[in-house]
Design a protein around this motif. Structure first.
Motif, short mmCIF file in Angstrom:
data_model
loop_
_atom_site.label_atom_id
_atom_site.label_comp_id
_atom_site.label_asym_id
_atom_site.label_seq_id
_atom_site.Cartn_x
_atom_site.Cartn_y
_atom_site.Cartn_z
N ARG A 44 6.10 3.47 -5.15
CA ARG A 44 6.20 4.48 -6.19
C ARG A 44 6.57 5.76 -5.50
O ARG A 44 6.23 5.96 -4.33
CB ARG A 44 4.84 4.60 -6.88
CG ARG A 44 4.80 5.54 -8.03
CD ARG A 44 3.46 5.42 -8.74
NE ARG A 44 3.38 4.20 -9.53
CZ ARG A 44 2.39 3.33 -9.48
NH1 ARG A 44 1.38 3.52 -8.66
NH2 ARG A 44 2.38 2.26 -10.22
N ARG A 45 7.30 6.65 -6.19
CA ARG A 45 7.66 7.93 -5.57
C ARG A 45 6.38 8.64 -5.16
O ARG A 45 5.42 8.70 -5.91
CB ARG A 45 8.45 8.80 -6.54
CG ARG A 45 8.69 10.17 -5.99
CD ARG A 45 9.76 10.87 -6.73
NE ARG A 45 11.07 10.30 -6.40
CZ ARG A 45 12.19 10.76 -6.92
NH1 ARG A 45 12.19 11.75 -7.76
NH2 ARG A 45 13.34 10.22 -6.58
N GLY A 46 6.36 9.11 -3.94
CA GLY A 46 5.13 9.73 -3.45
C GLY A 46 4.46 8.84 -2.42
O GLY A 46 3.51 9.25 -1.76
N GLY A 47 4.98 7.60 -2.28
CA GLY A 47 4.49 6.77 -1.18
C GLY A 47 3.55 5.66 -1.56
O GLY A 47 3.39 4.71 -0.82
N ALA A 48 2.90 5.75 -2.75
CA ALA A 48 1.95 4.70 -3.12
C ALA A 48 2.70 3.40 -3.39
O ALA A 48 3.85 3.41 -3.79
CB ALA A 48 1.20 5.12 -4.37
N THR A 49 2.03 2.28 -3.13
CA THR A 49 2.66 0.98 -3.42
C THR A 49 1.81 0.26 -4.45
O THR A 49 0.65 0.57 -4.64
CB THR A 49 2.76 0.11 -2.16
OG1 THR A 49 1.45 -0.02 -1.62
CG2 THR A 49 3.69 0.72 -1.14
N PHE A 50 2.44 -0.70 -5.11
CA PHE A 50 1.70 -1.49 -6.09
C PHE A 50 2.26 -2.90 -6.14
O PHE A 50 3.46 -3.10 -5.97
CB PHE A 50 1.73 -0.84 -7.48
CG PHE A 50 3.11 -0.62 -8.01
CD1 PHE A 50 3.89 0.44 -7.57
CD2 PHE A 50 3.63 -1.47 -8.97
CE1 PHE A 50 5.17 0.64 -8.06
CE2 PHE A 50 4.90 -1.28 -9.47
CZ PHE A 50 5.67 -0.22 -9.01
N PRO A 51 1.37 -3.89 -6.34
CA PRO A 51 1.84 -5.27 -6.36
C PRO A 51 2.57 -5.56 -7.68
O PRO A 51 2.17 -5.06 -8.72
CB PRO A 51 0.55 -6.08 -6.27
CG PRO A 51 -0.49 -5.19 -6.84
CD PRO A 51 -0.06 -3.78 -6.56
#
Ligand code: C2E
Ligand code: MG
Ligand code: MG
Length: 887
Positions: free
Chosen positions: A414-421
């Motif tokens: 995600r923009r901002g560096g967070a990831t998600f499955p």
């Protein structure tokens, strides 16, 4: 036509004729001059009015008649009256031939008279006629032609502005340059022709030719310019029509183009063809198989539609048809696209589309939100460096291999560096056999994964303490045992059980019990090595697996630490402080042992520890514990659990009075509702309970239940007594009297409704002590019975010494009644003697009607028998009693 215009025309007529009169008179009368010349020139003027030179400008057309050329000729060669006459006659004739409106014709004629007269006046003022043509007269004629031109133009401009057709300015100056040139041309032609005619009078007929040539040349020139303009107009119209996309816009462009190209004020696109004969031009427009009509109307009447106009309109219609066809396709596509956007906008799934080169072309709102990127930014951005990279590479794989990806799990950023499955589905778009792009749909599965993880945690962990549960423990134990057979390692299993947990639960409440378990779990956790397994095995049982423990010493050391940790006072939420302890059994497991055996050994050891007291540990000793049969041990363990789990219940067998047939009492008989083996009779477990001492809690429970049940029956109008069996251990218990008193007090049962039964053999074991104990009990007000009478050292004499109320004759006697005369005599004697001693006899085990009849015959007052009623649940007996009461 406005009134002012009419007044103006009248003024022209008057002024024209005034000037004409003045010129004519100044010339000395009305001579017409050479008649043949007058005729020829009149014909020429008329012809030039009928076939004018048409000059087209953007929005209008102008007709030129070469009047100035004819004026010069007439000015030089004819008397003024002849000149005016020639113009008037010729123009009037032309107007009539062209069926012009009367008012227009009058205006034209008056305009000609005025212009001609003013021109003649000017010429004659400059150089009066001398019978010859001099240079001065040529010049004067030229100036006269100029005056003609100016007056003509002015009068026309005034009328046009008055009728509102155009402004004075544009009427005067539009096309002025061309008109000026034509003026020059026709005047020169006139001058030359005049000189020629003066010298060669018979050349009059051929004077027509240069004028015709001049007209044709100019006409051709203007027509060519006009055609070029039309072509250019068509080109521009085509561009305009093709550059618009919406159907309505195309139609507007078509109408505007047709109006300007064909100078029609009114252009329409209609469903029906205009009626034949209407002054309009219509061509078909074919769009999507339907015909419509492009109709041009309102063009100047002086300029009727010709074949060139029709060809032009047809060309425009063809372009329009194609453009409309395209625009309807475009609109269809746009609607399709809008539908697609509407559908994808309502989805929770992110949807992206890629072109054949893997470039992003579409993104729905859900995708924007999930990725934190807006569609406008994402399209055309550097996908490789952005959060779109995983999407693009998935799309490229699909594009390259034609691979359909279905619910593949991966991680997006995600923009901002967070990831998600995410779960991704990606498919290539195939059009006409070739891959033209790819569609990718994805959904955030973080919540689902978290739920799955939680579910998995719950499946393998205990909800209360969050420790691993039995399933996980067994799995790890089995795994450890398997590895032991490879490595030869020794593992240890500790089986810990909370002492008197049931008491805590019952007295302090379940919440306190839960708190206690959580606290114990928390104290155990830090003591356990990493890699070892601490589990909540069941209710108040904890198990610990120590892998590769080396020897029993390490396990015992751990047990000591655990016992110490648990021994510290525990403060509950509500501030109460309790003391708890564990009993721990330890068993070692080496290669070849199976998980069930190890657990069983640890369990047995734990019970051994409990046997010795509370807060102790015991290591399983195969030799010492092997003395008792394994089955016996298992049964003991199972019975202990049965007591905790309240699997022991009480059934009641009615005691019936033989004279009335009424139920006067019931004997409480314990049963074990075994979860696997069903209802077990006392013979299966009473002896064991007696040996292990478990009979004490069991007996207490039966006593409590029987008393409270009897109380309930009494309160419900069914006052019967209950008989409760006392086992030897109970009987010898020093505080039996106190227990009975407590139970009676707690339940509120009248003491004389309780009967305590002791077996004959027990009573006879120590007669003095028995008497002592029985007297104590009798003191409470309860009734006493000797059970199974006749099986021990039966002595009626002894009976007399006991404070006994009831003798329960053993069923072996009753069953022999039919066959044995001895037994019949004994039964009869017992009944009689008991009665004599003030006791009641209850015959047990009456199974047939004959036996019952005999007992009644012998005067036996009460029976307890299968024949009348088998032992039953409290509910069943309640129902039976209610029936009796009602009966
Ligand atoms: P018991 O005290 O002599 O109880 C009478 C037994 O005879 C009961 O067996 C009853 O079901 C059975 N019985 C009654 N009528 C007939 C009949 O017509 N035919 C036959 N064949 N049997 C009949 P149950 O319930 O199996 O109990 C067996 C023994 O277990 C009892 O004998 C008693 O000594 C002992 N017991 C039962 N409950 C308790 C208890 O709560 N505490 C103690 N300590 N012992 C108990
Ligand atoms: Mg009994
Ligand atoms: Mg009995």
């Amino acid at each position: 036509m406005p009134l002012t215009a009419k007044v103006c025309i009248l003024a022209y007529i008057l002024a024209g004729f005034a000037v004409a009169g003045f010129v004519g008179m100044s010339n000395g009368g009305l001579g017409f001059g050479r008649p043949e010349l007058l005729l020829i020139l009149s014909a020429l003027v008329c012809a030039s009015w009928l076939r004018p030179i048409m000059m087209f400008s953007d929005g209008s057309s102008q007709a030129h008649h070469m009047d100035e050329g004819f004026f010069v000729l007439m000015c030089l060669l004819l008397p003024p009256a002849g000149a005016v006459m020639a113009f008037v006659v010729a123009t009037s004739l032309a107007q009539m031939i062209r069926r012009r409106a009367a008012v227009k014709s009058i205006f034209n004629v008056s305009q000609i008279v005025l212009s001609t007269s003013c021109g003649l006046l000017a010429a004659r003022l400059i150089a009066p006629p001398r019978g010859d043509i001099t240079l001065a007269q040529l010049g004067a004629a030229a100036v006269g032609a100029g005056v003609y031109f100016v007056v003509n133009s002015l009068s026309l401009a005034v009328i046009l502005s008055m009728t509102g057709s155009s402004s004075i300015r544009s009427a005067l100056f539009d096309g002025l340059e061309v008109r000026g040139r034509m003026l020059g041309g026709s005047v020169s032609l006139g001058l030359v022709s005049a000189v020629a005619l003066r010298d060669v009078p018979f050349s009059a007929p051929i004077i027509v030719l240069p004028f015709i040539a001049f007209r044709q040349a100019l006409s051709g020139h203007f027509q060519a310019r006009h055609d070029r303009g039309r072509l250019l107009g068509l080109f521009e119209a085509t561009l305009a029509v093709n550059h618009t996309m919406g159907t309505k816009d195309v139609e507007d462009a078509l109408r505007t183009s047709a109006a300007s190209l064909l100078r029609g004020r009114d252009v329409s696109i209609a469903r029906t063809e205009p009626p034949k004969g209407a002054p309009v031009m219509a061509v078909p427009l074919e769009v999507a198989g339907r015909t419509r009509w492009l109709t041009v109307n309102g063009r100047n009447r002086s300029e009727p539609f010709d074949a060139a106009d029709r060809a032009l309109l047809e060309a425009l219609a063809a372009t329009g048809s194609a453009a409309l066809e395209n625009s309807s396709l475009y609109e269809e596509r746009r609607r399709e696209e809008e539908r697609l956007v509407a559908i994808t906008s309502s989805l929770d799934e992110g949807v992206c589309a890629f072109d054949f080169a893997g470039r992003l072309t579409f993104m729905n709102p859900a995708a924007e939100e999930l990725l934190g990127v807006r569609e406008e930014e994402a399209i055309g951005s550097d996908a490789e460096a952005s959060e779109l990279e995983p999407l693009t590479s998935a799309a490229l794989r699909s594009l390259r291999d034609g691979e359909h990806m279905k619910d593949a799990r991966t991680v997006f950023g995600r923009r901002g560096g967070a990831t998600f499955p995410v779960e991704v589905t990606c498919s290539p778009i195939v059009s006409e056999g070739a891959v033209s792009g790819a569609v990718l749909a994805f959904r955030d599965i973080s919540e689902r994964l978290a739920a799955e993880a939680q579910l998995e945690f719950h499946a393998f962990h205990d909800a209360l303490t969050t420790l691993p549960n039995r399933t996980i423990f067994l799995d790890r134990l089995q795994h450890a045992l398997r590895s032991a057979s490879r490595t030869g390692e020794t593992h240890a299993v500790l089986f810990a059980d909370v002492d008197r947990f049931k008491l805590t639960n019952d007295s302090l409440g379940h919440h306190a019990g839960d708190e206690l378990l959580v606290c114990i779990a928390n104290r155990l956790r830090p003591i356990i090595r990493e890699g070892d397994t601490l589990a909540r095995f069941g209710g108040d049982e904890f198990t610990i697996l120590l892998e590769n423990v080396g020897g029993v010493e390490a396990a015992e050391a751990l047990a000591t630490r655990i016992l110490e940790a648990v021994r510290r006072p525990i403060t509950l939420d509500d501030g109460r402080i309790i003391l708890a302890s564990l009993s721990i059994g330890i068993a070692l497991a080496t290669a070849g042992t199976n998980a069930d055996d190890v657990l069983h050994d640890a369990d047995v050891a734990m019970y051994q520890a409990k046997h010795r007291g509370t807060g102790l540990y015991q290591t399983f000793d195969a030799v010492a514990m092997g003395n008792r049969s394994a089955e016996w041990l298992d049964l003991e363990i199972a019975l202990r659990r049965a007591i905790e789990n309240e699997e022991l219940t009480v059934h009641y067998q009615p005691i019936v009075a033989t004279d009335s047939g009424r139920i006067v009492g019931a004997e409480a008989l314990v049963r074990w509702e075994h979860p696997k083996r069903g209802t077990l009779p006392p013979s299966d477990f009473i002896a064991l309970a007696e040996e292990t001492g478990l009979i004490l809690p069991i007996g207490r429970r039966v006593l409590e239940q029987a008393c409270s049940q009897a109380k309930e029956w009494s309160e419900n109008g069914m006052p019967i007594s209950v008989a409760v069996n006392l086992s030897p251990r109970q009987f010898q218990q020093h505080d039996l009297g106190r227990d009975v008193r407590t139970v009676l007090a707690d339940t509120g049962l009248a003491p004389n409704q309780l009967c305590l039964e002791i077996t004959e053999s027990l009573a006879m074991a120590d007669i003095d002590r028995t008497i002592h104990l029985l007297v104590d009990l009798k003191y409470l007000g309860v009734r006493l019975a000797i059970d199974d009478f006749g099986t021990g050292y039966s002595s009626l004499n002894y009976l007399k010494r006991f404070p006994i109320d009831i003798v329960k004759l053993d069923r072996s006697f009753v069953q022999e009644l039919d066959v044995s005369t001895v037994d019949t005599a004994i039964v009869s004697a017992v009944v009689n003697l008991a009665e004599a001693a003030g006791m009641t006899t209850v015959a047990e085990g009456v199974e047939t009607p004959e036996q019952l009849a005999r007992l009644i015959g012998m005067g036996c007052p009460m029976v307890q028998s299968y024949h009348l009623a088998k032992p039953m649940t409290a509910e069943a007996l309640t129902a039976l009693l209610s029936k009796y009461r009602a009966g």
